[in-house]
Scaffold this active site. Structure first.
Site, short mmCIF file in Angstrom:
data_model
loop_
_atom_site.label_atom_id
_atom_site.label_comp_id
_atom_site.label_asym_id
_atom_site.label_seq_id
_atom_site.Cartn_x
_atom_site.Cartn_y
_atom_site.Cartn_z
N GLU A 124 23.97 21.51 -70.69
CA GLU A 124 23.33 21.52 -72.01
C GLU A 124 22.11 20.62 -71.95
O GLU A 124 22.08 19.68 -71.17
CB GLU A 124 24.27 20.92 -73.06
CG GLU A 124 25.65 21.51 -73.08
CD GLU A 124 26.68 20.50 -73.61
OE1 GLU A 124 26.32 19.65 -74.45
OE2 GLU A 124 27.82 20.58 -73.16
N LYS A 126 19.89 17.54 -72.89
CA LYS A 126 20.17 16.22 -73.47
C LYS A 126 19.16 16.01 -74.57
O LYS A 126 17.99 15.78 -74.31
CB LYS A 126 20.07 15.13 -72.41
CG LYS A 126 20.48 13.76 -72.93
CD LYS A 126 20.70 12.80 -71.76
CE LYS A 126 21.36 11.51 -72.20
NZ LYS A 126 20.52 10.66 -73.03
N ASP A 128 17.28 14.30 -77.73
CA ASP A 128 16.92 12.90 -77.94
C ASP A 128 16.96 12.58 -79.43
O ASP A 128 16.03 12.85 -80.16
CB ASP A 128 15.51 12.67 -77.38
CG ASP A 128 15.36 11.24 -76.92
OD1 ASP A 128 16.36 10.51 -76.94
OD2 ASP A 128 14.24 10.88 -76.55
N TYR A 240 28.35 18.55 -79.35
CA TYR A 240 28.58 18.81 -77.93
C TYR A 240 29.90 18.26 -77.41
O TYR A 240 30.19 18.35 -76.22
CB TYR A 240 27.44 18.28 -77.07
CG TYR A 240 26.99 16.87 -77.42
CD1 TYR A 240 27.82 15.79 -77.22
CD2 TYR A 240 25.72 16.65 -77.94
CE1 TYR A 240 27.42 14.51 -77.54
CE2 TYR A 240 25.30 15.37 -78.26
CZ TYR A 240 26.15 14.30 -78.06
OH TYR A 240 25.75 13.04 -78.37
N LYS A 328 18.18 13.34 -65.68
CA LYS A 328 17.06 13.04 -66.59
C LYS A 328 15.75 13.69 -66.16
O LYS A 328 15.46 13.79 -64.97
CB LYS A 328 16.86 11.52 -66.66
CG LYS A 328 18.08 10.76 -67.10
CD LYS A 328 18.04 10.44 -68.56
CE LYS A 328 17.37 9.10 -68.76
NZ LYS A 328 17.54 8.57 -70.09
N CYS A 422 -19.94 -1.58 -89.49
CA CYS A 422 -19.58 -0.25 -89.03
C CYS A 422 -20.30 0.01 -87.72
O CYS A 422 -21.52 -0.16 -87.64
CB CYS A 422 -19.97 0.79 -90.09
SG CYS A 422 -19.84 2.48 -89.46
N CYS A 425 -23.06 3.00 -88.61
CA CYS A 425 -24.20 2.86 -89.52
C CYS A 425 -24.53 1.42 -89.85
O CYS A 425 -25.44 1.15 -90.64
CB CYS A 425 -23.96 3.66 -90.80
SG CYS A 425 -22.69 2.93 -91.85
N CYS A 440 -15.53 1.36 -93.29
CA CYS A 440 -16.95 1.45 -93.57
C CYS A 440 -17.06 2.03 -94.98
O CYS A 440 -16.60 3.14 -95.23
CB CYS A 440 -17.64 2.38 -92.57
SG CYS A 440 -19.32 2.79 -93.10
N CYS A 445 -22.17 7.51 -94.35
CA CYS A 445 -22.15 7.08 -92.95
C CYS A 445 -22.04 8.35 -92.09
O CYS A 445 -21.19 9.20 -92.35
CB CYS A 445 -20.95 6.17 -92.69
SG CYS A 445 -20.60 5.92 -90.93
S1 IVH Z 1 28.04 14.09 -73.91
C1 IVH Z 1 31.49 11.75 -72.79
N1 IVH Z 1 26.18 15.86 -74.32
O1 IVH Z 1 23.41 11.08 -74.54
C2 IVH Z 1 30.36 12.54 -73.21
N2 IVH Z 1 25.66 13.58 -74.74
O2 IVH Z 1 23.85 8.84 -72.65
C3 IVH Z 1 29.28 11.73 -73.81
N3 IVH Z 1 23.40 13.21 -75.60
O3 IVH Z 1 25.51 9.11 -76.53
C4 IVH Z 1 28.18 12.44 -74.39
N4 IVH Z 1 22.80 15.32 -75.64
O4 IVH Z 1 23.58 10.43 -77.61
C5 IVH Z 1 26.49 14.56 -74.35
N5 IVH Z 1 24.65 17.56 -74.69
C6 IVH Z 1 24.96 16.26 -74.72
C7 IVH Z 1 24.05 15.27 -75.16
C8 IVH Z 1 24.45 13.93 -75.14
C9 IVH Z 1 22.43 14.08 -75.91
C10 IVH Z 1 23.29 11.75 -75.76
C11 IVH Z 1 24.32 11.14 -76.66
C12 IVH Z 1 25.08 10.20 -75.82
C13 IVH Z 1 24.08 9.87 -74.77
C14 IVH Z 1 24.76 9.39 -73.53
#
Ligand code: IVH
Length: 689
Positions: A124, A126, A128, A240, A328, A422, A425, A440, A445
């Site tokens: 999945e 990740k 933010d 998730y 990452k 400024c 001008c 300004c 200007c």
């Molecule tokens: S699983 C034990 N799935 O990442 C499982 N985390 O660094 C723990 N996060 O606290 C989390 N997308 O804020 C999981 N698809 C995803 C995620 C996810 C974002 C974040 C979440 C977690 C942090 C862990």
């Protein structure tokens, strides 16, 4: 036990790392204001973990490696997680991914004598944002909290209820299965880039500081003590994982991701079950390639061993599960050197310090300048010419300097003072008391004029195709245009005399200008560049007044009576139209044939005096006679507005059968409440009149 002795330099290093990580944790989790990049944080954390792994004596129970966040603020109740919400291990290279899989295989072999060839992984993005847990009891939303330190976070039940993606009741799918009697679901609340950029534009219009990135915007919105503010923020959610569950069991992560949506719980729209690590890495690469076009920020891919049975066998360390890892993406923050600090003059005369930097690629885009926002920000961050700085970009937002890397400051680094005049001008600059912005004050200007003309032609304003920044510059420099109406007087000859402008492009531009002569009234008002009048307020004004004439005649009192128009905005509008120069500019536009189109509702009422104009309605519960959208249409047909959450400025709450929490809110705020009968009578009366 014969644990190795800890060399003093390693002990000292571990202490320094722990102290600094604690510090960064608090900045990140409590203040939403990190000062180092995630990559740098992760690097420090790994170094500490490596030391603790080597010398277990160093791993005290309060080491930052044992915690995944900071303690909750005083103001929210605590929210406990059982089992704890764990963090994830990170990897940044493919080798680290291979090592992760090897560790998991070895663990199963050594602990259970179980030999696994390859794992099925569910992958999945990740996302933010901010991790949360939501509890459903007997299919109803019960409560919810932030992750906090993993064991206990903040109870943000009221705020989570305002996030539209989070169902207040679970669905019973016809084809089954029924939702579990007790379900703790875990996921990420985040803001998509479009919502984030819109929110920041509105904040800038109100001269409030913009959020640095969508993560901060999401976290800041969810941790509001006033959930009504949260309700106005465009938050989304993707679940998730689960915590405690009674009355159901998930066979695998893919089974979980398939089941949650059946009960109305959103999951990420993209995920994939992969038959081995190689396929998972391909998924990662696909997402990475699409990263720039994705509607939300992702910082990597989370791989989870699909089978729950294997997950249970693999278990967790004190920090993170052995069956999952975050692979990452490269960071969107970078470090570079400030080569100069210059000052730009904007459309409102605001003089903004800008850092010119040694070019650097950030998240796939070359960056050469970063805004320092204003004098106070420049001083607070103490950015000097010659400094090495951490910069970041998020979405559309102009890159900004996050922090100066002070250890690398050259001895000759120079603080640059705000100019007293400024830079364009030379009019003496002003900084009104209580404001962060130096301006300004000269309305003619050249920089102010140029920026106003660019704004006028821009996509969100009059939207003249082909009239971009470069061309506006050319037109101003050649003396052909000095006010907006001049655009409409341009001839083909004049245009084709410009550099790089053929006859065909000249014709195209003239056609585009012609088409732009019928803007919506809202766009026209917005294009005038009245301070504090952004796109949204422009729409509100267009709906209420129906024509530029009406708007220009409105006094402060009338303006303030319009929902969402505050005294500051009202004063600016009055000032704009009573200034001879701006009034003339508007007149010239109308004379040049620009014909703003009133919105339909306002037009019906004649001069924008439709019966409900200026009134806002919130709908709750079920009406027996009309659907939600029919009720909404009826209100809008009379010039009213339907909004989603109750505030003290709401005119009426229409309460049908089984009203939700909005009714209580409205009662406590003293908002007038209409039951279905009263609402129907009101509609009938106003339609008749
Ligand atoms: S699983 C034990 N799935 O990442 C499982 N985390 O660094 C723990 N996060 O606290 C989390 N997308 O804020 C999981 N698809 C995803 C995620 C996810 C974002 C974040 C979440 C977690 C942090 C862990």
């Amino acid at each position: 036990m014969n644990e190795p002795n800890v060399p003093p330099e390693d002990e000292e290093r571990a202490q320094t790392l722990a102290r600094e990580l604690h510090d960064h944790n608090i900045r990140y989790h409590v203040h939403d204001a990190p000062v180092i990049s995630d990559a740098e944080y992760d690097r420090m954390m790994r170094e500490l973990q490596a030391l603790e792994d080597k010398y277990p004596a160093l791993a005290s129970p309060d080491s930052p490696s044992m915690r995944v966040g900071a303690p909750p603020l005083d103001s929210f109740d605590a929210f406990h997680h059982d089992p704890p919400m764990r963090s994830l291990e990170n990897a940044v290279t493919e080798e680290e991914m291979v090592a992760f899989e090897e560790r998991a295989k070895r663990f199963l072999l050594q602990t259970y004598d179980r030999n696994i060839e390859t794992f099925d992984f569910t992958c999945e993005p990740k996302l933010d944002g901010l991790a949360v847990e939501v509890i459903y009891r007997n299919d109803s939303f019960h409560s919810g909290g932030t992750r906090g330190n993993g064991v206990s976070g903040e109870d943000i039940t009221q705020n989570l209820k305002t996030v539209r993606g989070i169902p207040l009741r679970l669905r019973f799918p016809e084809e089954g299965p029924e939702p579990p009697a007790y379900l703790a679901v875990r996921g990420e609340v985040f803001m998509n880039l479009q919502g984030f950029e819109k929110l920041n534009r509105e904040r800038l219009e109100r001269e409030e500081p913009p959020f640095a990135n969508p993560r901060n915007a999401a976290a800041g919105s969810l941790r509001q003590l006033d959930s009504r503010i949260t309700a106005t923020r465009p938050l989304e959610v993707a679940f998730y994982a689960v915590g405690r569950v009674e009355g159901f069991s998930f066979q695998s992560q893919s089974h979980l991701l398939e089941s949650l949506p059946k009960w109305g719980l959103p999951v990420s729209p993209v995920w994939r079950k992969c038959a081995n690590l190689r396929e998972a890495v391909e998924f990662y690469e696909e997402l990475l390639r699409g990263r720039a076009d994705a509607p939300y920020e992702q910082d990597g891919v989370v791989l989870k061993v699909d089978s729950m049975e294997l997950q249970n066998e693999l278990g967790s360390t004190s920090r993170a599960p052995r069956w999952a890892i975050a692979y990452k993406f490269p960071p969107k923050q970078e470090t570079t050197r400030v080569e100069d600090i210059i000052f730009q003059v904007g459309r409102t005369g605001a003089i903004t310090p800008v850092a010119l930097m040694k070019p650097v690629r950030v998240g796939g885009v070359e960056v050469t300048r970063a805004t320092l926002h204003n004098e106070d920000e420049m001083r607070r961050k103490d950015v000097r010419k010659g400094d090495r700085v951490l910069i970041q970009r998020a979405g559309d937002v102009i890159p900004e300097v996050v922090v100066v890397i002070e250890e690398e400051r050259p001895p000759d680094a120079e603080a640059v003072p705000m100019p007293e005049k400024c830079p364009i001008c030379a009019t003496p600059a002003e900084r009104p008391e209580g404001e962060a912005v130096v301006r300004c004050p000269n309305p003619v200007c050249p920089a102010v004029v140029r920026e106003s003309l660019r704004h006028f032609a821009s996509r969100r304003a009059m939207d003249v195709d082909g009239l971009g920044e470069k061309l506006v510059n050319q037109l101003v420099d050649s003396g052909l245009v000095s006010e907006p109406a001049d655009f409409f007087a341009l001839s083909k000859e004049q245009l084709s005399s410009l550099e790089r402008m053929g006859e065909k492009s000249a014709e195209n531009l003239l056609e585009a200008l012609d088409r732009a002569k019928k803007p919506t009234l809202a766009r026209f008002i917005y294009s005038l560049g009245i301070r504090h009048v952004g796109e949204h307020i422009a729409e509100v004004l267009a709906e209420r007044f129906g024509s530029v004439r009406e708007l220009s005649r409105a006094d402060t009192e009338t303006l303030v009576s319009v929902h969402e128009v505050g005294p500051q905005v009202a004063e600016r509008i009055v000032r704009f139209f009573s200034d001879a120069r701006s009034a003339q500019m508007v007149d010239n536009l109308l004379k040049a044939g620009v014909d703003p189109q009133a919105p339909p509702e306002a037009a019906e009422g004649g001069s924008g005096e439709a019966a409900f104009s200026g009134f806002s309605f919130v709908l709750t519960g079920t009406l027996s006679g009309r659907s939600r959208s029919e009720a909404k249409a009826a209100i809008e047909a009379l010039g009213g507005r339907v909004i989603s959450s109750v505030s003290k400025n709401t005119s009426f709450l229409v309460a049908g059968e089984r009203p939700g929490s909005k009714l209580k809110n409205a009662e406590s705020l003293g908002v007038e409440i209409l039951d279905e009968d009263a609402f129907e009578q009101m509609l009938a009366r106003e339609k008749g009149s």
